[in-house]
Design a protein around this motif. Structure first.
Motif, PDB file in Angstrom:
ATOM      1  N   TYR A   1       0.802  -1.219   0.000  1.00  0.00           N
ATOM      2  CA  TYR A   1       0.000   0.000   0.000  1.00  0.00           C
ATOM      3  C   TYR A   1       0.834   1.268   0.000  1.00  0.00           C
ATOM      4  O   TYR A   1       0.435   2.297  -0.567  1.00  0.00           O
ATOM      5  CB  TYR A   1      -0.984   0.000   1.171  1.00  0.00           C
ATOM      6  N   LYS A   2       2.037   1.244   0.613  1.00  0.00           N
ATOM      7  CA  LYS A   2       2.865   2.453   0.649  1.00  0.00           C
ATOM      8  C   LYS A   2       3.304   2.854  -0.758  1.00  0.00           C
ATOM      9  O   LYS A   2       3.205   4.020  -1.162  1.00  0.00           O
ATOM     10  CB  LYS A   2       4.081   2.244   1.549  1.00  0.00           C
ATOM     11  N   LYS A   3       3.815   1.878  -1.518  1.00  0.00           N
ATOM     12  CA  LYS A   3       4.235   2.154  -2.897  1.00  0.00           C
ATOM     13  C   LYS A   3       3.046   2.595  -3.747  1.00  0.00           C
ATOM     14  O   LYS A   3       3.162   3.507  -4.573  1.00  0.00           O
ATOM     15  CB  LYS A   3       4.886   0.915  -3.516  1.00  0.00           C
ATOM     16  N   GLN A   4       1.923   1.944  -3.538  1.00  0.00           N
ATOM     17  CA  GLN A   4       0.741   2.279  -4.328  1.00  0.00           C
ATOM     18  C   GLN A   4       0.231   3.670  -3.995  1.00  0.00           C
ATOM     19  O   GLN A   4      -0.185   4.418  -4.880  1.00  0.00           O
ATOM     20  CB  GLN A   4      -0.363   1.233  -4.090  1.00  0.00           C
ATOM     21  N   TYR A   5       0.275   4.034  -2.720  1.00  0.00           N
ATOM     22  CA  TYR A   5      -0.174   5.377  -2.334  1.00  0.00           C
ATOM     23  C   TYR A   5       0.722   6.454  -2.939  1.00  0.00           C
ATOM     24  O   TYR A   5       0.258   7.548  -3.282  1.00  0.00           O
ATOM     25  CB  TYR A   5      -0.223   5.517  -0.816  1.00  0.00           C
TER      26      TYR A   5
END
Length: 484
Positions: A7-11
Motif C-alpha cells: 500500500y505504501k508504494k501504491q499510495y
C-alpha cells in the motif's frame, strides 16, 4: 490491487497521478476549441488511465465516475446511462451467467479437452496456438471482442488447467497474451460487426472514396490476421519463451477415449444449444439479409438475446431443478471487469464532445504540422499517432481523428490515389492495435488485472505492436497499390 504489503508504494503512485491531474487543471490553458470543462475532463481522464495502467482497474473506475459527477464535468444521469446502463454491460453480465452455467455443467472443460486432444496439435504447442487464433477469429467475428472474451476465457483457463499449467504459469500467461493481442487485433479483419472499421469507411465515403466494407476487406483482412498471428508467435517463441513441457507431455489419446466415455450431461447439452441459438440470433441472423427477420434480429442485438436466453434458463427444469437460479448465479458475473468496461464507455462516448473540444483541438494542432512533411513521413507520423491514441481512447474516435486529419493531407500532397487508399486501409487496421493499456479496449478489462497481472505485460505488448505496425505497413500499402 491495494494490499497491506504494497500500500505504501501504491499510495505514492496514487499521489503522483492525482498531482498530474491537478497540474493539468491548473496549467493547461483554454485554447483553440479546448474549453474549461474540457480541461477538467482531461485532468480526470489522464490520472484515471495512469491508475488503470499502474495500480488497479476497479476502484479507480468508481472514483473516476464520482469525480466526473462531483466536478459537474458530466451529469450523473449521463455517467450512469453511458456506463453501467450501456447495453454491453448487461450483455457481459448475462453472458457471464450463461458461460458460468456451461462451466458448472462441465461443457467448457469438455470443449477444452476436445481442443487440446486433437491429433493435429499433439506435441505441437505452437500449432495449437495457431489453432486457437482461428478460434478467436471465428468467435470474435460472430460475437465481437468483449463477448468473445467472456465465452473463451473460461475455455482457455480450462485448457491450461488440463495440461497442468494453471494461473501464474508461463504457459497460462502466454495464452492470455495471445488472446489479448489477437482477440483485439481481429477487429481489423472481418468487420461486419466491428464499429471501428465501419466508422472508418464512413469517414472515407465522406471524403469521396465511395467504399463498401468489401473494398476494405479485400486488402485488409488477410494481412491483418496473418501478420498479427505471425508476430505474436515470434514474440512468444523467442522473447516470452514459455515453458511448454507440460503441453508436449499431454496424453491426447487417453483424453479422446475419456471424452468418448463421458459425454456432456443433459443440462450441459441444453445450455450449449441455448448458447448456439444466442450466437445465431445475436450475430448471424442480423447479417443474413432475410428482410424483416434480419432487421428484427439486428435491432434486438446481443444484449436482448442474452437477456432472453438467460431468463428462460430459470424456467427450464431438468432433473427437478432449473438450469439457472439468479439468486445464486450472480457469482459468475465479473463485477470488477464490468465496472471498468463501463467507464471506458463513458470516456469513449464523450471524449469527442464539442463541450470539451479535445478532439477538434488535437486536429487543429496536428493539421499544420502534418502538411509540412513528405507523404511517406506523414504516413509514418499518422501511424504512430494512431497507435498511441488508440491505446488511450476509443478506437472509433482514433479512427475518426486519424482518417479525418491525414487522408485529406495525403490526397492534397499529390500522392497516387491507390497509395492513399492503401494508407487508409493501413490506418483503419492499426486502430485495432489497442492492447498496450487497460484503457485501449473494453475487452482488455477481462484479462488485464483480472486473468493476469498487468506487471510484466507491457514490454511484450510493445514489441508485438511495433513489429505488427511495421509489417502491416510494408504489407498493406503495397498490396493496396496493386489492388486499387
Amino acid at each position: 490491487m491495494l494490499t497491506k504489503d504494497n500500500y505504501k508504494k501504491q499510495y505514492i503512485k496514487i499521489a503522483i497521478f492525482v498531482l498530474i491531474g491537478v497540474l493539468i487543471k491548473i496549467c493547461v490553458p483554454v485554447c483553440y476549441d479546448l474549453t474549461s470543462t474540457g480541461i477538467t475532463y482531461l485532468a480526470i481522464f489522464v490520472p484515471t488511465v495512469l491508475l488503470w495502467c499502474f495500480v488497479d482497474t476497479g476502484w479507480p473506475s468508481v472514483l473516476c465516475m464520482a469525480a466526473l459527477a462531483l466536478t459537474q464535468t458530466m451529469p450523473t444521469s449521463t455517467i450512469l446511462s453511458s456506463s453501467i446502463g450501456n447495453t454491453t454491460a448487461y450483455t457481459v453480465m448475462t453472458a457471464a451467467i450463461l458461460i458460468g452455467k456451461l462451466n458448472e455443467y462441465g461443457v467448457l472443460k469438455y470443449i477444452a479437452k476436445w481442443f487440446i486432444s486433437r491429433k493435429a496439435v499433439h506435441n505441437r504447442p505452437y500449432v495449437f496456438m495457431i489453432f486457437w487464433c482461428f478460434v478467436l477469429l471465428i468467435n470474435g467475428t460472430l460475437n465481437g471482442t468483449i463477448i468473445g472474451f467472456v465465452i473463451l476465457l473460461p475455455v482457455l483457463r480450462a485448457v491450461c488447467e488440463e495440461v497442468g499449467c494453471g494461473r501464474g504459469t508461463s504457459f497460462h500467461k502466454t495464452m492470455c497474451l495471445l488472446m489479448l493481442w489477437i482477440g483485439i487485433v481481429i477487429e481489423g479483419c472481418f468487420i461486419f460487426f466491428m464499429p471501428t472499421a465501419l466508422t472508418g469507411i464512413g469517414v472515407l465515403n465522406g471524403i469521396g472514396f465511395n467504399w463498401s466494407i468489401f473494398d476494405y476487406m479485400k486488402v485488409g483482412t488477410i494481412p491483418v490476421f496473418v501478420v498479427s498471428v505471425a508476430v505474436a508467435l515470434f514474440v512468444i517463441k523467442f522473447i516470452v519463451k514459455p515453458d511448454v513441457s507440460n503441453f508436449v507431455k499431454y496424453d491426447d489419446a487417453a483424453k479422446r477415449a475419456e471424452l468418448k466415455a463421458n459425454p456432456i450431461c443433459l443440462e450441459g447439452k441444453i445450455c450449449t444449444v441455448l448458447l448456439i441459438c444466442q450466437i445465431f440470433f445475436a450475430g448471424i441472423a442480423g447479417s443474413l439479409g432475410l428482410g424483416a427477420f434480419s432487421t428484427w434480429a439486428a435491432s434486438v442485438g446481443m444484449a436482448g438475446m442474452t437477456l432472453f436466453f438467460v431468463g428462460i434458463m430459470n424456467i427450464i427444469f431438468v432433473h427437478d431443478k432449473p438450469l439457472a437460479d439468479l439468486s445464486t448465479d450472480g457469482k459468475y458475473v465479473p463485477w470488477k471487469a464490468i465496472i471498468f468496461i463501463s467507464v471506458t464507455f463513458v470516456f469513449s462516448s464523450s471524449i469527442s464532445s464539442a463541450d470539451y473540444g479535445l478532439v477538434s483541438t488535437l486536429i487543429q494542432i496536428i493539421s499544420p504540422a502534418a502538411s509540412a512533411v513528405s507523404p511517406i513521413v506523414l504516413i509514418v507520423i499518422g501511424a504512430l499517432l494512431c497507435v498511441i491514441l488508440t491505446n488511450f481512447m476509443s478506437n472509433v474516435v482514433t479512427c475518426f481523428i486519424t482518417l479525418s486529419v491525414f487522408i485529406p493531407v495525403l490526397m492534397a500532397s499529390g500522392m497516387d490515389e491507390a497509395m492513399v487508399k492503401g494508407a487508409a486501409v493501413y490506418y483503419i487496421a492499426i486502430c485495432s492495435l489497442a492492447c498496450a493499456t487497460p484503457s485501449g479496449s473494453p475487452g482488455i478489462g477481462l484479462i488485464m488485472g483480472v486473468e493476469i497481472e498487468n506487471k510484466g505485460l507491457f514490454k511484450y505488448t510493445i514489441v508485438f505492436i511495433v513489429l505488427t505496425l511495421v509489417l502491416l505497413m510494408v504489407t498493406i500499402i503495397p498490396l493496396g497499390i496493386a489492388m486499387y
